[in-house]
Design a protein around this motif. Structure first.
Motif, mmCIF file in Angstrom:
data_model
loop_
_atom_site.group_PDB
_atom_site.id
_atom_site.type_symbol
_atom_site.label_atom_id
_atom_site.label_comp_id
_atom_site.label_asym_id
_atom_site.label_seq_id
_atom_site.Cartn_x
_atom_site.Cartn_y
_atom_site.Cartn_z
ATOM 1 N N THR A 1018 4.260 -2.942 12.561
ATOM 2 C CA THR A 1018 4.421 -3.054 11.111
ATOM 3 C C THR A 1018 5.395 -1.989 10.638
ATOM 4 O OG1 THR A 1018 2.612 -1.533 10.645
ATOM 5 C CG2 THR A 1018 2.068 -3.871 10.725
ATOM 6 N N LEU A 1019 6.068 -2.349 9.532
ATOM 7 C CA LEU A 1019 6.898 -1.396 8.796
ATOM 8 C C LEU A 1019 6.222 -1.248 7.442
ATOM 9 C CD1 LEU A 1019 9.565 0.095 8.014
ATOM 10 C CD2 LEU A 1019 10.487 -2.134 7.425
ATOM 11 N N ARG A 1020 5.983 0.002 7.018
ATOM 12 C CA ARG A 1020 5.239 0.174 5.762
ATOM 13 C C ARG A 1020 5.978 1.127 4.842
ATOM 14 N NH1 ARG A 1020 -1.012 -0.299 7.292
ATOM 15 N NH2 ARG A 1020 -0.802 -1.397 9.264
ATOM 16 N N ILE A 1021 5.851 0.886 3.555
ATOM 17 C CA ILE A 1021 6.417 1.791 2.546
ATOM 18 C C ILE A 1021 5.250 2.423 1.797
ATOM 19 C CG2 ILE A 1021 7.933 1.999 0.542
ATOM 20 C CD1 ILE A 1021 9.497 0.966 2.800
ATOM 21 N N TRP A 1022 5.277 3.732 1.651
ATOM 22 C CA TRP A 1022 4.160 4.454 1.036
ATOM 23 C C TRP A 1022 4.654 5.165 -0.217
ATOM 24 C CZ3 TRP A 1022 -0.348 3.841 3.835
ATOM 25 C CH2 TRP A 1022 -0.184 3.443 5.179
ATOM 26 N N ASP A 1023 3.771 5.175 -1.217
ATOM 27 C CA ASP A 1023 4.072 5.888 -2.454
ATOM 28 C C ASP A 1023 3.533 7.307 -2.308
ATOM 29 O OD1 ASP A 1023 4.266 6.880 -4.946
ATOM 30 O OD2 ASP A 1023 3.511 5.073 -5.963
ATOM 31 N N LEU A 1024 4.398 8.323 -2.444
ATOM 32 C CA LEU A 1024 3.938 9.700 -2.268
ATOM 33 C C LEU A 1024 3.530 10.328 -3.589
ATOM 34 C CD1 LEU A 1024 6.636 10.931 0.256
ATOM 35 C CD2 LEU A 1024 4.404 9.956 0.716
ATOM 36 N N SER A 1025 3.751 9.612 -4.707
ATOM 37 C CA SER A 1025 3.349 10.182 -5.991
ATOM 38 C C SER A 1025 1.831 10.121 -6.067
ATOM 39 C CB SER A 1025 3.977 9.366 -7.111
ATOM 40 O OG SER A 1025 3.342 8.096 -7.145
ATOM 41 N N PRO A 1026 1.217 10.662 -7.126
ATOM 42 C CA PRO A 1026 -0.257 10.744 -7.135
ATOM 43 C C PRO A 1026 -0.972 9.412 -6.946
ATOM 44 C CG PRO A 1026 0.660 12.161 -8.830
ATOM 45 C CD PRO A 1026 1.816 11.409 -8.245
ATOM 46 N N SER A 1027 -0.299 8.273 -7.079
ATOM 47 C CA SER A 1027 -1.059 7.039 -6.879
ATOM 48 C C SER A 1027 -1.379 6.795 -5.405
ATOM 49 C CB SER A 1027 -0.304 5.851 -7.457
ATOM 50 O OG SER A 1027 0.825 5.600 -6.637
ATOM 51 N N HIS A 1028 -0.699 7.511 -4.484
ATOM 52 C CA HIS A 1028 -1.044 7.455 -3.056
ATOM 53 C C HIS A 1028 -1.429 6.077 -2.562
ATOM 54 C CE1 HIS A 1028 -0.826 11.696 -2.801
ATOM 55 N NE2 HIS A 1028 -1.837 11.912 -3.588
ATOM 56 N N CYS A 1029 -0.508 5.159 -2.539
ATOM 57 C CA CYS A 1029 -0.910 3.868 -1.995
ATOM 58 C C CYS A 1029 0.192 3.297 -1.122
ATOM 59 C CB CYS A 1029 -1.288 2.894 -3.102
ATOM 60 S SG CYS A 1029 0.096 2.523 -4.167
ATOM 61 N N MET A 1030 -0.150 2.251 -0.396
ATOM 62 C CA MET A 1030 0.844 1.569 0.408
ATOM 63 C C MET A 1030 1.471 0.491 -0.470
ATOM 64 S SD MET A 1030 0.340 -0.270 4.073
ATOM 65 C CE MET A 1030 -0.179 -1.891 3.561
ATOM 66 N N LEU A 1031 2.797 0.575 -0.645
ATOM 67 C CA LEU A 1031 3.461 -0.340 -1.579
ATOM 68 C C LEU A 1031 3.817 -1.666 -0.931
ATOM 69 C CD1 LEU A 1031 5.861 2.221 -3.244
ATOM 70 C CD2 LEU A 1031 3.844 1.180 -4.252
ATOM 71 N N ALA A 1032 4.254 -1.602 0.320
ATOM 72 C CA ALA A 1032 4.712 -2.837 0.945
ATOM 73 C C ALA A 1032 4.504 -2.733 2.439
ATOM 74 C CB ALA A 1032 6.194 -3.057 0.640
ATOM 75 N N VAL A 1033 4.351 -3.873 3.084
ATOM 76 C CA VAL A 1033 4.199 -3.872 4.529
ATOM 77 C C VAL A 1033 4.908 -5.110 5.050
ATOM 78 C CG1 VAL A 1033 1.993 -5.073 4.350
ATOM 79 C CG2 VAL A 1033 2.564 -3.886 6.451
ATOM 80 N N ARG A 1034 5.503 -4.972 6.220
ATOM 81 C CA ARG A 1034 6.133 -6.144 6.813
ATOM 82 C C ARG A 1034 5.800 -6.156 8.298
ATOM 83 N NH1 ARG A 1034 12.363 -7.911 7.963
ATOM 84 N NH2 ARG A 1034 11.707 -8.944 9.870
ATOM 85 N N LYS A 1035 5.414 -7.309 8.789
ATOM 86 C CA LYS A 1035 5.149 -7.406 10.228
ATOM 87 C C LYS A 1035 6.463 -7.576 10.965
ATOM 88 C CE LYS A 1035 0.449 -8.767 10.309
ATOM 89 N NZ LYS A 1035 -0.559 -9.747 10.673
ATOM 90 N N LEU A 1036 6.550 -6.945 12.157
ATOM 91 C CA LEU A 1036 7.782 -7.002 12.944
ATOM 92 C C LEU A 1036 7.507 -7.764 14.237
ATOM 93 C CD1 LEU A 1036 8.556 -3.208 12.534
ATOM 94 C CD2 LEU A 1036 9.691 -5.047 11.296
ATOM 95 N N ARG A 1037 8.593 -8.229 14.879
ATOM 96 C CA ARG A 1037 8.431 -8.907 16.165
ATOM 97 C C ARG A 1037 7.842 -7.959 17.197
ATOM 98 N NH1 ARG A 1037 12.700 -9.296 18.777
ATOM 99 N NH2 ARG A 1037 14.095 -8.115 17.451
ATOM 100 N N LYS A 1038 8.311 -6.712 17.134
ATOM 101 C CA LYS A 1038 7.968 -5.715 18.146
ATOM 102 C C LYS A 1038 7.601 -4.428 17.424
ATOM 103 C CE LYS A 1038 9.014 -7.062 22.451
ATOM 104 N NZ LYS A 1038 8.387 -8.354 22.367
ATOM 105 N N GLY A 1039 6.945 -3.534 18.154
ATOM 106 C CA GLY A 1039 6.698 -2.214 17.578
ATOM 107 C C GLY A 1039 8.004 -1.462 17.411
ATOM 108 N N GLY A 1040 7.994 -0.443 16.545
ATOM 109 C CA GLY A 1040 9.217 0.328 16.316
ATOM 110 C C GLY A 1040 8.944 1.816 16.460
ATOM 111 N N ARG A 1041 10.037 2.562 16.712
ATOM 112 C CA ARG A 1041 9.875 3.995 16.913
ATOM 113 C C ARG A 1041 10.673 4.841 15.919
ATOM 114 N NH1 ARG A 1041 7.241 6.217 21.841
ATOM 115 N NH2 ARG A 1041 5.508 4.766 21.923
ATOM 116 N N CYS A 1042 11.541 4.216 15.081
ATOM 117 C CA CYS A 1042 12.331 5.036 14.168
ATOM 118 C C CYS A 1042 12.771 4.203 12.981
ATOM 119 C CB CYS A 1042 13.550 5.614 14.880
ATOM 120 S SG CYS A 1042 14.552 4.344 15.640
#
Length: 1971
Positions: A1018-1042
């Motif tokens: 998965t690739l995920r986008i996180w909100d670092l402001s006080p709402s602390h939540c995961m904004l978006a996620v996308r499944k990938l064909r393969k795992g990723g390292r960077c």
């Protein structure tokens, strides 16, 4: 297909024939119910003689060898042999275990004894030290342990008339023990002249300190105290094996076969000779007696038990018989009657009735018997012998039929054919002979096919075939009776076998384990009727299997009882019983067979309890009948959590590495950065391999764990608080019933459990020392007092704790397979259940152990969760197949289908249950699991709008579930925490990545966002402001390292593990473009700065590809790296790339073509890099730690202001460095929260946050960056760096001496003087002239009587010898290397201090001293208990050898200063000694610090002698550790470059290093002393004279130069908080070495000590009412008035030693001492003080008064000597004729001559009548070595000299000629005698002076006694003369090692002894014998 389960029938032990009499004693007693208790093999037997019934205790797993009966005579303790032997205490009525005592002894438990109350049990081990251990047996706790003796101990007993005293005896010794605190202290019994030193076999204690003991020669030795008082000769003919005390008196039993009864005073009552009775025989030997009322029980060596009625004592009853010692192999059963025949190596054959349980016949043969068989008609009994012969007897009268010997080797097996015609005899000669029965056993055939010995044989039913097994594992067939081998298998197909006793063959394949080729099954017998098979093996197991069992590894039921190998097993003729016989235990067991239909009825009877389960062990047969293992569970069971490096090993690794890097460490190192970070939020929850780890707290917050952090989440504010006490992965979490405390267990080599408060986040208790690898399950009891834990070690150990005390209550191995859950019974906290892989067990606590029984179900399934129901016997468990099992007690009642797939979590409610499973469904049930009330599916559709993230998939696997606050809390395998409202909507609260490593991390260029990419695809986008939540996620064909954001933040590049990468829209995550050019992982990806024109993509196959983003084309490739690429960075211009590889190489490439550049290091630093994430290069050299061999720095990131570099490493540390990090090993701040490797770290665009991701822990952590200003007094989470600065605040000689001093223990001390030659007691005596010439003198000599040896000067009076010495005075105080050791007592009326091994209490008004003399060696530290409940309680710690708990171990004594009574002795493991002690605020705890290399810190409950906690303190010396005056849990330790602030949590010691960074340029100095102030202030005194002021553990202020030299001591006054400090400085107008300060160390007043020293050095201070007590380095104790500053010296002593010279005044009770410190001091005994002292300016060696007492001669170390006039102390004369030390100096009795003996092997004579110019008139030559002592003769004509070559010489005065004629010497009368050499004093040399010497001696003025001093520090008193070797003497202890001198004062009133090591003078009062 055959049934592959274990058989349903079972065996029940019905009878055991025999009694263990060999190698055991005192093991046969009457219980309160008048039953008899004893043991056989591994079984405890309770035998009811009236009903002829036996009960069995089966709790042991090896031979029992010792037994003790509780005084109430219901409970029994038994001890066994084995590698890890244990003791069971059990109830003789119910035969159930009450307590298990384990984990102390090895090899075996030789003796046991209960004390009078029955509270304590003592045990003796069979290990090499014969350890003695005292137990509180109910709690399973060790109270004390000590090495017992170097040789075997045979008996031990409590003294029933004196509490806490014991007696033990054994090979050539008897010892009298006293138990105090945790110390067992022995005194050896003194045999003296009354009896021979010999082996004592048994003992009994009587009143008035009398002990009776039985000796090997048959005498009774009677002891009074520790002395042998008298002996009762010939009580028995030979050794007395047993002695039993009872109300009537004593009974003894011996090897002579007699039992004797004695009254209470050991007067004989009667004797019973068992050899003479009907059942007796020659050689009968008694091993055990028990006398109760008119009955006596006697156990014999040959396994018989007799019962004797006293008034009819010549008719004993034989109530039990068994085979005697020797292997038992032969067993046969009668074909038609219930009889069994056995034959043994004891050469007897015996016939037992299986109905009457009795021996009905026995017959003794000529040879050991190895096998037996009964003919089919039951008439003949054939016996095979060890010598190769066999004998046939008639069964009815045991007469011989034939005896045939055809073979040389033992006959191992013989069998009659079913038709009765033939007998087959198998021998170890590899052949079977066939004999015809009717032809009077004529040999008719022979089978020879085997090439190994024959082991088993069976006939066919038609008697035509025989099958054999042999030792090589071959199975052969023969035709009968010819013996021809059958090779045609067809012929055998139809053969039916009459019996099956073979271990080989398809029918019995299943008896062998699956992959094994071992031959440890000795016997098999098949029961064809019931289709079962019994086997007997080498491990003492009887197993029951189905017959036939074709597949290897069949299931079985197993039964324990035999201890070692079972040699044979047979069914009785009617299959009612199984008989088994033991080889080594030579016992016969009879088991009742319970067939299937019966065993159903027997279900309600609880199974017989054993430690090893009798129910079938799962065997590893083909897995086909095992259901498919669920993939998740499979994964989880395979996790081992092992680490390459455990955090707890880091300190040692650091130390080792430090040695290597000393040089670099000396350089100035970079400072740590000023700013810090603080953990702010964690995205993640550990669900993938943990269950039931999520709860609501009392306040409605949510507690769970992830990585190494306990998280408390507030769902209203969306904030988190953290418990950071763990340093590695937390694996389990349990909540206290009150929901305020939480217990968490972690991974670790010695893994710990923390119990912490969810409000304060402080640890309440830490439990360690019981689990290896990790803790995988925890549970609190319903009352919250207990905690159960399960470890990850191979045995999955289960431990039950009293967690507040940190005390381990019980422990036991759980299971070989993984245990998932443990639960304590809410109604009965002594019971618990565990569930796991193929495992469900029900446990109850028994003392220090747990007893477990398997749940009773057909196939044990894998259980994932379990809870207790609404009553104590109801248990519900969830299985891996989705069923709920409902249990009652341990029986499965029914199962209910609950989920598809495993049930992972369940929770009991008030009225029902809730369950969660892999199917993602939460189900609510009623309280019987009859109805499912409601289900909730976890789906995206029902996700509420307030959720903090997105569900990744519908129906995720549910791993944790709990209820509260109207909601259901759910934790999923995917790392989500959800809250389900009862009405249906679901809110997602927290989430993190799923299982799989997280490596990719990127922060947005201008928004508070970050992106992560993980192996969970998965690739995920996180909100670092006080709402602390995961904004978006996308499944990938393969795992990723960077991943990486473009500079405008619109695009996001992601590198995948298959070598492809994609660029996606940063908002929608939709693909923009993707490429796949590489095969290996894409390891880093970076947009060029500015417009983001280029994209650099690094891969694992060593290339960096450069792409043009706009044209989407590859424009360049960077080649030339040799290893995979780890990091990439662009420079600001977008023209240069910096690359790091896995081989630690650094490369530079030019963009866009990728041309490699070589850039010198100096230039690299000048380049302006856009980002810095590399870990190599000179500008970051300091980030690599000292222990870089075991750890990698994985990631780095430089803040945008280029000031702080953050790094992450593979030990889970996040560190901050000041950039640039030049020079090796820079200082840093470090933070632990991630558990394993930190894979990436990134600063946000404004440096406000640091974001880190963990590899294994899958979590994203957000840290708030706190600039310097924030941090005034904030608690700092960080730890300071690895290597301390070398600069420790200066050098001071006193500190160095104290640090480097090596305390030797007295017992190991060696010569003080450099002696040579043979010791006097080893020299061969030269024959006298007469003897050489063979002259025989008449016995009555005509010559004159020999003159007196010594001129005596109280001739007129009747001379009285001296009987005893009593310590009267001690001049001395140990101040030069000990501190804080002078205190006031009793409101200042007395003071207490110490010197040598004596504690001294000095009354200030009378100046009388009293002494505590229980220490066996030097006291090093002293403290007093300031709590009013413990007035005058003192603790002193002493020097010791290794910490093996023996008498020479270091120990702490706690004693009452007024009565000198010892309250407790604490033996400790501080090898070397105890250097600091301190009482806690309540006075109940005592803290001690050791001199061992680890400088261990230990906390004791001193009243109980119990160790509460112990921990390694520091690598270097700790000087002082002190409790805070208001606390029982907080203390501070200081030492070499060391200050630590400690907290006691339960049994664990947690510590924080002092943090210095808060003050500019503060450095860690050597700290010497500590004091305390209010509000958590601590003051530490340093070597430089500064005092540091600490708040908590942060340095807040430095009081500069509180003293000019080291601050050695500080004292906190409890009543007003004022602080006294003492240091080393020159007295001046303003300053002094003593200062009194206010509570905050701001203002002070200095005092001058008027000692006249150039430098005052204060070592100890104490403040009383208006007075301050000071102890100095110069051995003075001074009292200073606070008002007038007046000094009063209370105690004086020599400051440096040794004190060599000692001179007593000829007529007054005063004496002089001369010492190494260059002073001569005059002491007055009646006045108890020092009268005067003279400073000579040079070390003095010897001193002597003239005969009139008007002059004093002093010999110096530099060869000079001085003569002073006593009245004026003026020098009369001085002279220096020698250059080396003067050893002795003497005036002649007529005052004319002065003799001066020196190290130059010379004695010089001076004539004093010639005046003070002192010209030498003569000297003695030819002295073989240095001079030690000299004595003049009474007429001043001779001098005797003792020398360093152990030779004594006599010279004439003043000519200096040597006198050699012995007869001449014998006639000299001496004026004094101080020589240690000479025939007259040969007796003063003891046996153990091989390394040490008698150093000094002095004969009393009466000439009747001689007193000596030696290198061991002992003063001894002998009679004079003592020409016999090893003369009797009295010894007096107190001095340290090396006495230098000893003298009588005038009229023999006192003895004065001078100490070498202790610089002290002891004055002993002489006690004269009455007239």
């Amino acid at each position: 297909m055959a049934d592959r389960t274990a058989p349903n029938c079972h065996l029940r032990l019905e009878w055991v024939y025999g009694y263990r009499g060999h190698q055991c004693r005192n093991n046969l007693y009457y219980t309160a119910a008048k039953e008899i208790v004893y043991f056989v093999a591994g079984v405890g037997v309770v035998y009811n003689t009236r009903e002829h019934k036996q009960k069995f205790y089966l709790g042991h797993n090896d031979d029992i060898i010792s037994l003790a009966l509780h005084p109430e005579r219901v409970l029994v303790a038994t001890g066994q042999v084995g590698k890890e032997p244990y003791i069971c205490v059990w109830d003789s009525y119910t035969v159930q275990t009450v307590s298990i005592l384990k984990d102390v002894h090895t090899h075996g438990i030789a003796c046991l004894a209960f004390d009078l109350e029955g509270q304590c049990l003592v045990s003796v081990g069979l290990d090499s030290k014969n350890t003695i251990c005292v137990w509180d047996w109910r709690r399973g706790k060790v109270l004390a342990a000590a090495p017992g003796h170097t040789d075997r101990i045979f008996d031990i007993s409590w003294d029933l008339y004196q509490p806490s005293k014991l007696v033990s005896c054994g090979v050539k010794h008897i010892k009298f023990w006293s138990l105090c605190g945790n110390a067992l202290t022995p005194k050896r019994g003194i045999f003296g002249k009354t009896g021979d030193l010999q082996t004592i076999l048994c003992l009994a204690c009587a009143k008035d300190e009398v002990t009776y003991s039985g000796a090997l020669n048959g005498d009774i030795y009677v002891w009074k105290g520790i002395n042998l008082m008298r002996t009762v000769q010939g009580a028995h003919g030979s050794g007395i094996f047993s002695m039993n005390a009872c109300e009537e008196g004593f009974a003894t039993g011996g090897r002579d076969g007699c039992v004797r009864l004695w009254d209470h005073n050991f007067k004989p009552i009667t004797v019973i000779d068992l050899r003479e009775t009907d059942q007796g025989y020659k050689g009968l030997s008694v091993r055990s007696v028990c006398w109760r009322g008119d009955h006596i029980l006697v156990g014999t060596q040959d396994s018989e038990i007799f019962e004797v009625v006293v008034h009819d004592r010549n008719k004993p009853f034989l109530i039990m018989q068994g085979h005697c010692e020797g292997e038992l192999w032969a067993l046969a059963v009668h074909p038609t009657k219930p009889l069994a025949m056995t034959g043994s190596d004891d050469r007897s054959v015996r016939i037992w009735s299986l109905i009457d349980h009795a021996l009905i016949a026995r017959c003794n043969m000529e040879e050991p018997i190895r096998c037996a068989a009964v003919s089919t008609d039951g008439i003949h009994l054939a016996l095979g012998m060890k010598d190769g012969s066999f004998t046939v007897l008639r069964v009815r009268d045991m007469t011989e039929v034939v005896h045939i010997k055809d073979r040389k080797e033992a006959i191992h097996e013989l069998k009659y054919s079913p038709d009765g015609a033939h007998l087959a005899v198998g021998s170890n000669d590899n052949s079977v002979d066939i004999y015809g029965v009717v032809q009077r056993y004529k040999k008719v055939g022979e089978c020879i096919g085997s090439n190994s010995f024959i082991t088993h044989m069976d006939w066919s039913t038609d008697s035509k075939h025989l099958q054999t097994n042999d030792g090589s594992g071959r199975r052969l067939f023969y035709r009968m009776p010819s013996g021809k081998e059958v090779t045609n298998r067809e012929e055998l197909k139809l053969v039916q076998w009459a019996s099956w006793t073979c271990v080989l063959g398809p029918e019995v394949n299943g008896i062998w384990p699956k992959y094994s080729d071992i031959n440890d099954i000795n016997s098999v017998d098949a029961n064809f009727n019931n289709q079962v098979l019994v086997t007997a093996d080498d491990y003492g197991l009887v197993k029951l299997l189905r017959y036939p069992c074709v597949k290897k590894g069949a299931k079985f039921k197993k039964y324990l009882g035999h201890s070692a190998h079972i040699t044979n097993a047979r069914w009785s003729h009617d299959y009612q019983w199984v008989i088994t016989i033991g080889g080594a235990d030579h016992s016969v067991f009879q088991w009742k067979f319970v067939p299937e239909r019966k065993s159903k009825e027997a279900l309600h009877i609880a199974p017989q309890e054993t430690l090893a389960d009798s129910n079938s062990e799962e065997s590893d047969s083909d897995q086909s009948d095992v259901p498919e293992m669920d993939s998740e569970i499979e994964q989880e069971t395979q996790l081992t959590y092992r680490r390459q490096v455990y955090k707890e090993d880091l300190p040692q690794l650091k130390e080792q590495s430090k040695e290597k890097h000393r040089a670099t460490a000396m350089k100035k190192r970079e400072r740590a950065p000023g700013s810090g970070v603080k953990l702010h939020f964690i995205h993640g929850y550990r669900g993938y391999d943990c269950r039931s780890n999520l709860f609501y707290t009392q306040t409605g917050e949510i507690v769970y764990h992830v990585a190494a952090v306990g998280v408390v989440y507030n769902r209203q504010q969306n904030t988190q608080r953290f418990y950071m006490g763990h340093d590695d992965d937390i694996l389990c979490l349990a909540i206290h019933p009150l929901k305020d405390f939480v217990a968490t267990g972690q991974v670790g080599r010695d893994s710990s459990i923390h119990i912490w408060d969810t409000e304060t986040l402080k640890p309440m208790s830490v439990l360690k020392g019981s689990h290896q690898l990790g803790v995988c399950a925890l549970d609190f009891s319903a009352d919250g007092k207990r905690l159960a834990s399960v470890g990850l070690d191979d045995n999955h150990t289960i431990v039950l704790w009293d967690w507040r005390k940190g005390e381990k209550l019980s422990a036991m191995r759980g299971s070989k397979d993984k245990i998932f859950v443990v639960k304590i019974n809410p109604y009965l906290p002594d019971k618990l259940i565990t569930a796991g892989v193929k495992h469900m067990k029900f446990w109850h606590k028994a003392g220090g152990g747990l007893i477990g029984r398997k749940g009773n179900m057909g196939k044990t399934e894998t259980m994932m969760c379990a809870v207790y129901g609404w009553s104590e016997e109801m248990v519900f468990s969830g299985t891996c197949t989705g069923d709920i099992c409902i249990w009652r007690d341990m029986f499965l009642m029914k199962t209910v289908k609950a989920h598809d797939g495993p049930v992972f979590s369940m929770h009991a409610l008030e009225k029902g249950f809730v369950t969660g499973g892999k199917d993602g469904i939460v189900a609510l049930w009623d309280d019987t699991f009859e109805r499912c009330l409601k289900t909730y599916a976890i789906k995206r559709a029902v996700l509420a709008p307030g959720s903090k993230g997105l569900l990744l998939e519908d129906n995720p696997s549910i791993r944790a579930i709990s209820l509260g606050h109207g909601h259901i809390l759910v934790g999923t395998k995917n790392g989500e925490i959800l809250e389900v409202d009862k009405s249906g909507p679901i809110t997602l609260l927290v989430q993190g990545h799923m299982e799989g490593e997280v490596w990719g991390l990127a922060t947005h260029p201008h928004l508070p966002l970050c992106a992560t990419v993980s192996d969970d695809k998965t690739l995920r986008i996180w909100d670092l402001s006080p709402s602390h939540c995961m904004l978006a996620v996308r499944k990938l064909r393969k795992g990723g390292r960077c991943c990486c954001f473009s500079p405008d933040g619109k695009a996001l590049a992601v590198g995948l593990n298959d070598g492809s990468f994609l660029i996606v829209n940063a908002d929608t995550l939709e693909d923009l473009v993707s490429f796949h050019h590489r095969k290996d992982i894409i390891s880093d990806i970076r947009f060029s700065p500015g417009a983001g024109k280029y994209l650099a993509v690094a891969s694992g196959d060593t290339f960096v590809d450069i792409y043009n983003v706009m044209s989407s084309k590859r424009v360049g490739v960077c080649k030339g790296c040799l290893n995979y690429i780890t990091h990439l960075d662009w420079d600001k211009r977008g023209k240069l790339l910096q690359v790091n590889t896995g081989a630690k190489e650094q490369f530079f490439f030019e963009a866009p073509r990728g041309k490699r550049q070589t850039i010198p290091a100096t230039e690299v630093e000048k380049i302006d890099w856009s980002t810095w994430t590399c870990v190599l290069g000179t500008s970051v050299e300091g980030i690599w730690p000292v222990i870089s061999e075991v750890t990698e720095v994985m990631a780095a990131c430089l803040s945008h202001d280029r000031k702080v570099l953050a790094t992450g490493d593979d030990l889970g540390y996040v560190k901050l460095f000041t950039y640039p990090v030049k020079g090796k090993y820079a200082k840093f701040k470090r933070y632990v929260a991630h558990s394993t490797h930190v894979t990436n770290v990134r600063w946000t665009h404004d440096d406000g946050l640091l974001v880190t991701v963990g590899g294994g822990d899958t979590c994203l952590m957000i840290w708030a960056h706190e600039p310097e200003s924030h941090r005034e007094l904030k608690q700092c989470d960080s730890e300071e760096s690895d290597i301390e600065s070398e600069d420790d605040g200066g050098y001071d000689s006193d500190v160095t001496r104290e640090n480097e001093i090596n305390y030797t223990i007295k017992a190991l001390s060696t010569n003080m003087r450099p002696m040579t030659g043979v010791k006097p007691h080893l020299q061969l005596k030269e024959p006298s002239v007469d003897e050489r010439q063979g002259v025989v003198r008449p016995p009555v000599s005509r010559a004159l009587p020999q003159p007196e040896k010594l001129q005596t000067n109280n001739v007129g009076k009747k001379k009285r010898p001296i009987e005893d010495l009593v310590l009267e005075l001690v001049f001395g105080y140990r101040g030069n290397d000990c501190r804080n050791n002078v205190h006031y007592l009793n409101e200042g009326a007395d003071i207490i201090y110490h010197t040598a091994s004596v504690g001294i209490v000095l009354n200030l008004t009378t100046s009388c001293q009293s002494f505590y003399v229980e220490h066996s060696d030097d006291i090093l530290c002293l403290t007093i208990n300031q709590h009013p409940k413990f007035p005058n309680v003192v603790a002193t710690g002493q020097v010791g050898d290794t910490g093996d708990m023996s008498a020479t171990s270091p120990s702490i004594h706690v004693w009452d200063a007024m009565t000198k009574q010892t309250l407790s002795v604490l033996r400790c493991f501080h090898s070397g000694g105890v250097c600091s002690v301190s009482f806690s605020a309540t006075g109940k705890l005592l803290l001690s610090v050791g001199l061992d290399p680890e400088h261990t810190i230990t906390i004791w409950k001193w009243q109980e002698g119990a160790k509460v906690a112990s921990r390694i303190g520091h690598t270097q010396r700790i000087f002082v550790a002190e409790f805070r005056p208001d606390s029982d849990t907080h203390f501070v330790s200081v030492g070499i470059k060391h200050v630590r602030f400690w907290t006691l949590a339960g049994r664990a010691l947690l510590s924080k290093k002092g943090v210095l960074s808060s003050i500019e340029d503060a450095r860690m100095q050597t700290m010497l002393s500590v004091a305390f102030g209010a509000n958590n202030l601590t003051f530490t005194g340093t070597i430089s004279g500064d005092v540091c002021v600490w708040k908590e553990h942060i340095l807040v202020r430095i009081v500069a130069k509180a003293h000019t030299g080291p601050v050695f001591t500080m004292y906190t006054t409890l009543r007003d908080g004022l602080i006294v400090t003492g240091g080393k400085e020159r007295p001046s107008k303003e300053g002094g070495a003593l200062k009194l300060w206010d509570q905050e160390l701001k203002r002070c007043r200095a005092f001058r000590l008027e000692t006249g020293q150039i430098i005052d050095c204060v070592r100890s201070v104490c403040r009383g009412k208006g007075k301050i007590l000071v102890g100095t380095r110069n051995a003075e104790i001074i009292e200073v008035g606070e008002k007038n500053a007046a000094c009063n010296i209370l105690v004086n002593g020599h400051m440096d030693g040794p004190i060599w010279g000692l001179g007593t005044h000829p007529s007054r009770d005063v004496f002089l001492s001369a010492a190494e410190d260059g002073t001569v001091r005059l002491w007055d005994i009646p006045e108890k003080k020092m009268l005067n002292k003279v400073n000579l300016g040079h070390p003095a060696r010897t001193i002597s008064y003239s005969p009139e007492g008007d002059m004093v001669a002093i010999g110096m170390k530099n060869g000079e000597f001085i003569i002073l006039l006593v009245t004026s102390l003026k020098i009369w004369g001085k002279k220096r004729d020698r250059r080396s030390p003067i050893q002795d100096i003497r005036f002649s009795p007529n005052s004319r001559y002065l003799a001066v003996g020196s190290t130059e092997s010379a004695v010089d004579f001076y004539d004093l009548t010639l005046g003070p110019q002192l010209n030498r008139i003569n000297c003695c030559r030819d002295i073989p070595s240095f001079v030690m002592q000299m004595d003049f003769s009474a007429d001043s004509a001779y001098v005797q000299i003792s020398t360093g070559a152990y030779k004594r010489l006599v010279y004439e005065v003043p000519s200096g000629k040597q006198v050699t004629e012995q007869s001449h010497i014998d006639r000299i009368t001496w004026a004094t005698w101080t020589s240690v050499l000479g025939d007259e004093v040969i007796g003063i040399w003891s046996r153990n002076t091989d390394k040490a010497d008698v150093t000094c001696a002095c004969v009393s003025h009466s000439g009747l006694n001689i007193v000596t001093g030696d290198d061991f520090g002992m003063v001894k008193l002998f009679d004079f003369p003592c020409p016999e070797k090893f003369a009797k003497h009295k010894r007096f202890l107190g001095h340290s090692a090396h006495l230098t001198n000893v003298r009588f004062t005038s009229a023999d009133r006192y003895v004065v002894s001078a100490g070498g090591d202790d610089r002290s003078l002891f004055v002993w009062r002489c006690v004269h014998a009455p007239h």
